[in-house]
Scaffold this motif. Structure first.
Motif, PDB file in Angstrom:
ATOM      1  N   VAL A 213      27.749  55.709 -21.779  1.00 24.31           N
ATOM      2  CA  VAL A 213      28.532  56.863 -21.322  1.00 24.31           C
ATOM      3  C   VAL A 213      29.998  56.705 -21.718  1.00 24.31           C
ATOM      4  O   VAL A 213      30.886  57.227 -21.057  1.00 24.31           O
ATOM      5  N   THR A 214      30.238  55.998 -22.803  1.00 26.70           N
ATOM      6  CA  THR A 214      31.601  55.842 -23.303  1.00 26.70           C
ATOM      7  C   THR A 214      32.239  57.205 -23.523  1.00 26.70           C
ATOM      8  O   THR A 214      33.430  57.410 -23.260  1.00 26.70           O
ATOM      9  N   ASN A 215      31.442  58.150 -23.999  1.00 22.92           N
ATOM     10  CA  ASN A 215      31.836  59.559 -24.024  1.00 22.92           C
ATOM     11  C   ASN A 215      31.172  60.211 -22.827  1.00 22.92           C
ATOM     12  O   ASN A 215      29.966  60.520 -22.864  1.00 22.92           O
ATOM     13  N   PRO A 216      31.895  60.445 -21.727  1.00 26.49           N
ATOM     14  CA  PRO A 216      31.263  60.926 -20.499  1.00 26.49           C
ATOM     15  C   PRO A 216      30.553  62.268 -20.634  1.00 26.49           C
ATOM     16  O   PRO A 216      29.622  62.553 -19.883  1.00 26.49           O
ATOM     17  N   SER A 217      30.981  63.083 -21.577  1.00 20.62           N
ATOM     18  CA  SER A 217      30.352  64.393 -21.746  1.00 20.62           C
ATOM     19  C   SER A 217      29.167  64.342 -22.706  1.00 20.62           C
ATOM     20  O   SER A 217      28.526  65.366 -22.936  1.00 20.62           O
ATOM     21  N   GLY A 218      28.859  63.153 -23.224  1.00 19.50           N
ATOM     22  CA  GLY A 218      27.721  63.021 -24.140  1.00 19.50           C
ATOM     23  C   GLY A 218      26.998  61.703 -23.984  1.00 19.50           C
ATOM     24  O   GLY A 218      26.930  60.916 -24.942  1.00 19.50           O
ATOM     25  N   PRO A 219      26.437  61.409 -22.807  1.00 16.87           N
ATOM     26  CA  PRO A 219      25.699  60.159 -22.605  1.00 16.87           C
ATOM     27  C   PRO A 219      24.541  60.000 -23.593  1.00 16.87           C
ATOM     28  O   PRO A 219      23.890  60.982 -23.974  1.00 16.87           O
ATOM     29  N   VAL A 220      24.305  58.751 -24.006  1.00 15.36           N
ATOM     30  CA  VAL A 220      23.253  58.438 -24.977  1.00 15.36           C
ATOM     31  C   VAL A 220      22.292  57.424 -24.351  1.00 15.36           C
ATOM     32  O   VAL A 220      22.712  56.360 -23.889  1.00 15.36           O
ATOM     33  N   PHE A 221      21.008  57.754 -24.346  1.00 12.31           N
ATOM     34  CA  PHE A 221      19.992  56.863 -23.776  1.00 12.31           C
ATOM     35  C   PHE A 221      19.901  55.573 -24.581  1.00 12.31           C
ATOM     36  O   PHE A 221      19.866  55.595 -25.815  1.00 12.31           O
ATOM     37  N   LEU A 222      19.833  54.434 -23.873  1.00 14.13           N
ATOM     38  CA  LEU A 222      19.725  53.139 -24.522  1.00 14.13           C
ATOM     39  C   LEU A 222      18.361  52.497 -24.294  1.00 14.13           C
ATOM     40  O   LEU A 222      17.710  52.048 -25.229  1.00 14.13           O
ATOM     41  N   LYS A 223      17.947  52.421 -23.029  1.00  9.73           N
ATOM     42  CA  LYS A 223      16.669  51.771 -22.752  1.00  9.73           C
ATOM     43  C   LYS A 223      16.237  52.032 -21.314  1.00  9.73           C
ATOM     44  O   LYS A 223      17.010  52.585 -20.513  1.00  9.73           O
ATOM     45  N   LEU A 224      15.014  51.594 -20.997  1.00 11.78           N
ATOM     46  CA  LEU A 224      14.460  51.723 -19.662  1.00 11.78           C
ATOM     47  C   LEU A 224      14.133  50.329 -19.137  1.00 11.78           C
ATOM     48  O   LEU A 224      13.561  49.502 -19.856  1.00 11.78           O
ATOM     49  N   LEU A 225      14.520  50.068 -17.885  1.00 13.84           N
ATOM     50  CA  LEU A 225      14.216  48.802 -17.231  1.00 13.84           C
ATOM     51  C   LEU A 225      13.218  49.047 -16.112  1.00 13.84           C
ATOM     52  O   LEU A 225      13.440  49.894 -15.253  1.00 13.84           O
ATOM     53  N   LYS A 226      12.122  48.323 -16.105  1.00 15.34           N
ATOM     54  CA  LYS A 226      11.157  48.431 -15.016  1.00 15.34           C
ATOM     55  C   LYS A 226      11.637  47.571 -13.842  1.00 15.34           C
ATOM     56  O   LYS A 226      12.215  46.500 -14.036  1.00 15.34           O
ATOM     57  N   CYS A 227      11.394  48.062 -12.619  1.00 13.97           N
ATOM     58  CA  CYS A 227      11.919  47.357 -11.442  1.00 13.97           C
ATOM     59  C   CYS A 227      10.892  47.381 -10.322  1.00 13.97           C
ATOM     60  O   CYS A 227       9.702  47.617 -10.555  1.00 13.97           O
ATOM     61  N   GLY A 228      11.340  47.130  -9.079  1.00 14.20           N
ATOM     62  CA  GLY A 228      10.450  47.138  -7.931  1.00 14.20           C
ATOM     63  C   GLY A 228      10.066  48.543  -7.514  1.00 14.20           C
ATOM     64  O   GLY A 228      10.412  49.533  -8.169  1.00 14.20           O
ATOM     65  N   ASP A 229       9.364  48.633  -6.386  1.00  8.46           N
ATOM     66  CA  ASP A 229       8.854  49.908  -5.898  1.00  8.46           C
ATOM     67  C   ASP A 229       9.940  50.684  -5.163  1.00  8.46           C
ATOM     68  O   ASP A 229      10.484  50.208  -4.168  1.00  8.46           O
ATOM     69  N   ALA A 230      10.237  51.872  -5.661  1.00  7.15           N
ATOM     70  CA  ALA A 230      11.226  52.773  -5.056  1.00  7.15           C
ATOM     71  C   ALA A 230      12.633  52.180  -5.034  1.00  7.15           C
ATOM     72  O   ALA A 230      13.182  51.877  -3.981  1.00  7.15           O
ATOM     73  N   PRO A 231      13.238  52.018  -6.228  1.00  6.92           N
ATOM     74  CA  PRO A 231      14.609  51.489  -6.273  1.00  6.92           C
ATOM     75  C   PRO A 231      15.581  52.403  -5.554  1.00  6.92           C
ATOM     76  O   PRO A 231      15.604  53.605  -5.798  1.00  6.92           O
ATOM     77  N   GLU A 232      16.362  51.840  -4.662  1.00  3.75           N
ATOM     78  CA  GLU A 232      17.324  52.602  -3.863  1.00  3.75           C
ATOM     79  C   GLU A 232      18.750  52.229  -4.238  1.00  3.75           C
ATOM     80  O   GLU A 232      19.585  53.081  -4.505  1.00  3.75           O
ATOM     81  N   GLY A 233      19.043  50.937  -4.232  1.00  2.00           N
ATOM     82  CA  GLY A 233      20.410  50.484  -4.472  1.00  2.00           C
ATOM     83  C   GLY A 233      20.585  49.896  -5.859  1.00  2.00           C
ATOM     84  O   GLY A 233      19.820  49.034  -6.287  1.00  2.00           O
ATOM     85  N   LEU A 234      21.598  50.387  -6.570  1.00  2.00           N
ATOM     86  CA  LEU A 234      21.973  49.831  -7.875  1.00  2.00           C
ATOM     87  C   LEU A 234      23.375  49.260  -7.756  1.00  2.00           C
ATOM     88  O   LEU A 234      24.313  49.965  -7.390  1.00  2.00           O
ATOM     89  N   LEU A 235      23.509  47.974  -8.060  1.00  4.49           N
ATOM     90  CA  LEU A 235      24.791  47.288  -7.952  1.00  4.49           C
ATOM     91  C   LEU A 235      25.134  46.671  -9.291  1.00  4.49           C
ATOM     92  O   LEU A 235      24.397  45.811  -9.796  1.00  4.49           O
ATOM     93  N   PHE A 236      26.247  47.107  -9.869  1.00  6.70           N
ATOM     94  CA  PHE A 236      26.723  46.518 -11.123  1.00  6.70           C
ATOM     95  C   PHE A 236      27.802  45.489 -10.804  1.00  6.70           C
ATOM     96  O   PHE A 236      28.760  45.782 -10.086  1.00  6.70           O
ATOM     97  N   ILE A 237      27.625  44.280 -11.317  1.00  7.12           N
ATOM     98  CA  ILE A 237      28.611  43.211 -11.141  1.00  7.12           C
ATOM     99  C   ILE A 237      29.261  42.952 -12.491  1.00  7.12           C
ATOM    100  O   ILE A 237      28.601  42.482 -13.425  1.00  7.12           O
ATOM    101  N   PRO A 238      30.553  43.270 -12.655  1.00  5.51           N
ATOM    102  CA  PRO A 238      31.211  43.065 -13.946  1.00  5.51           C
ATOM    103  C   PRO A 238      31.310  41.583 -14.291  1.00  5.51           C
ATOM    104  O   PRO A 238      31.295  40.713 -13.413  1.00  5.51           O
ATOM    105  N   ALA A 239      31.418  41.306 -15.569  1.00  3.73           N
ATOM    106  CA  ALA A 239      31.440  39.919 -16.040  1.00  3.73           C
ATOM    107  C   ALA A 239      32.541  39.101 -15.376  1.00  3.73           C
ATOM    108  O   ALA A 239      32.352  37.933 -15.050  1.00  3.73           O
TER     109      ALA A 239
END
Length: 514
Positions: free
Chosen positions: A459-485
């Motif tokens: 989403v570097t260009n916020p008005s033109g997001p580009v799909f990168l990939k899909l990650l499989k996860c647990g059942d019914a993901p609710e919380g997404l937490l990004f931890i910067p490097a």
């Protein structure tokens, strides 16, 4: 000896000058060279059953991960606490303790961390009564402060500068809809001994007619503007001056001026037309897999999570357009198109008999609270819940600048994680969203509750997001937490996905580019 000393001195000066050539504010190369297309799972931990692992928060000071654990609500063996996980090595997580929230009320709904403080949003035992935000030390889990906020605090967050804590108080009614608390937002001033101001939406009530004409919804039984509004999720600008709050059931986003503690605007989100190219949907759970086509139906965006990304002076609001129907003992909103009480206008729907078949629109869940344009008792338009997408909105004007259309459905179908049993409801149900910087790119992660997957977008260009990939996860993901490097214990970006369906927390990371 003197020549050797001079030579050594010259080397030292040379190395020092080389170091000064680099901008001291620049991140190290191993941060910059991360590749967001390489995100992959590195670990998983199971902390409980259904209702556990709904939301997580990370403290870089203690390297602890705090995870919500609610189980067996309303039963004698009910559990309401915060699990504490050693996160020094994300590839080998382990539970090292817990924090009981029973002294403060009922379920804990949300967590946030800033500067050694853990804020928890805790609902009252009676969900229609005022709840609390309790602040703990991340080091020893002692209580710093407990503050009374509005009814059913559903989400809590710190402002980026740490001066404020905000909670979205959903104010849901009781099962019989005889008690309907005001929806509100609480603003807590950390530096003023946690003084709290709880703001309702009465200041915007005079605009109800105009807002509704633009797609805002006020529709509960015997509802008033103030009581019908249900705040869901909050995001705050980088300068900590402005907040935006999703009003999910109402199909809007509220804008809040934090310093003056006032609602400055409400953006009605309008509707999505599934009868246009790119917006095709599969409305039947009886079809043979994912079968997308144009249909005379509109989607109500009704976003859950929201995140802000600022670019060129504009705050862009990213929303996960989950959708949500009200369902109570005395008021069940959703009805199938095939329901005998759902009458379709003969002029607008001349093929109504066919549309009501199971393999067409018959199985689709819609709301009868919208669509009777001429007030004659039948539906001239059909409105379903959610938009099966994520969107980007201008945070200043409220104008939509991007929608993912049907791409989430299509990508999930391609990866064989599409649940056709949910086609009649809200499809993949985009619910969580998180944004961060990975390498040179801004990246959005979109959690889909019914696909059990996370979509990764550039989403570097916020008005033109580009799909990168899909990650499989647990059942019914609710919380997404990004931890910067820079905050990560591995010094690489991390994504933590908490899934309430199975109580599982998964961690993902990226690889570096050589």
């Amino acid at each position: 000896m003197r020549r050797l000393l001079l030579f050594a001195l010259s080397l030292t000066i040379g190395f020092t000058s080389c170091k000064k050539d680099k901008n001291p504010t620049e991140e190290p190369d191993f941060f910059v060279n991360e590749d967001p297309t390489t995100f992959a799972e590195i670990s998983t931990i199971d902390i409980g059953e259904t209702g556990a692992a709904e939301i997580s928060a990370y403290d870089p000071e203690t390297k602890k991960l705090f995870v919500v654990k609610n189980e067996n609500e309303g039963k004698p063996n009910q559990v309401n606490r915060i699990e504490v996980i050693d996160f020094k090595d994300p590839a080998a997580m382990k539970v090292i303790g817990n924090i009981s929230v029973e002294p403060f009320g009922g379920a804990v709904n949300s967590l946030a961390v800033h500067s050694g403080k853990l804020a928890a949003a805790i609902q009252a035992t009676d969900k229609t009564a005022n709840g609390k935000v309790v602040v703990f030390k991340t080091s020893d889990h002692s209580v710093i402060s407990q503050v009374t906020v509005g009814a059913l605090p559903d989400m809590v967050t710190f402002s980026p500068d740490g001066r404020y804590i905000m909670s979205a108080n959903e104010g849901e009614p009781n099962p019989t809809y005889t008690v309907d608390p005001e929806g509100s937002v609480s603003i807590i001033s950390v530096n003023e001994n946690y003084a709290v101001t709880t703001v309702n939406f009465s200041s915007m009530a005079s605009q109800q007619t105009t807002l509704v004409q633009k797609g805002f919804r006020i529709f509960g039984p015997n509802s008033t503007f103030v009581k019908d509004i249900e705040p869901e999720y909050i995001t705050i600008a980088e300068d900590s001056k402005t907040a935006w709050v999703t009003l999910q059931e109402n199909n809007g986003i509220a804008k809040i001026d934090i310093a003056s503690k006032t609602i400055s605007n409400i953006f009605p989100l309008g509707f999505k037309d599934y009868n246009t190219a790119g917006n095709e949907i599969d409305p039947s759970d009886k079809s043979a897999g994912y079968v997308a086509a144009k249909w005379p139906v509109k989607g109500i965006y009704m976003p859950d999570a929201i995140a802000v990304l600022e670019s060129n002076g504009i705050p862009y609001l990213f929303t996960a357009n989950e959708g949500d129907a009200r369902e109570y003992d005395t008021f069940i909103e959703a009805k199938r198109v095939s329901d005998k009480t759902v009458a379709l206008d003969a002029v607008k729907f001349p093929n109504a008999a066919d549309l009501k078949k199971e393999d067409q629109l018959g199985r689709l869940n819609i709301t009868p609270t919208l669509g009777d344009i001429d007030g004659d008792g039948d539906l001239d338009e059909l409105y379903s819940f959610g938009a099966r997408s994520f969107s980007v909105w201008n945070g200043i004007t409220g104008v939509q600048v991007f929608d993912s259309k049907n791409e989430l459905d299509a990508k999930c179908a391609d990866e064989k994680v599409y649940d056709d049993g949910r086609s009649d409801d809200k499809s993949v149900e985009p619910e969580g969203i998180a944004i961060g910087t990975v390498g040179h790119k801004k990246v959005a992660f979109v959690g889909m509750e019914r696909a059990d997957a996370v979509a990764v977008y550039d989403v570097t260009n916020p008005s033109g997001p580009v799909f990168l990939k899909l990650l499989k996860c647990g059942d019914a993901p609710e919380g997404l937490l990004f931890i910067p490097a820079k905050d990560s214990p591995t010094k690489k970006s991390l994504l933590v996905v908490s899934s309430e369906g199975d109580g599982v927390v998964k961690v993902y990371t990226s690889k570096t580019i050589s």
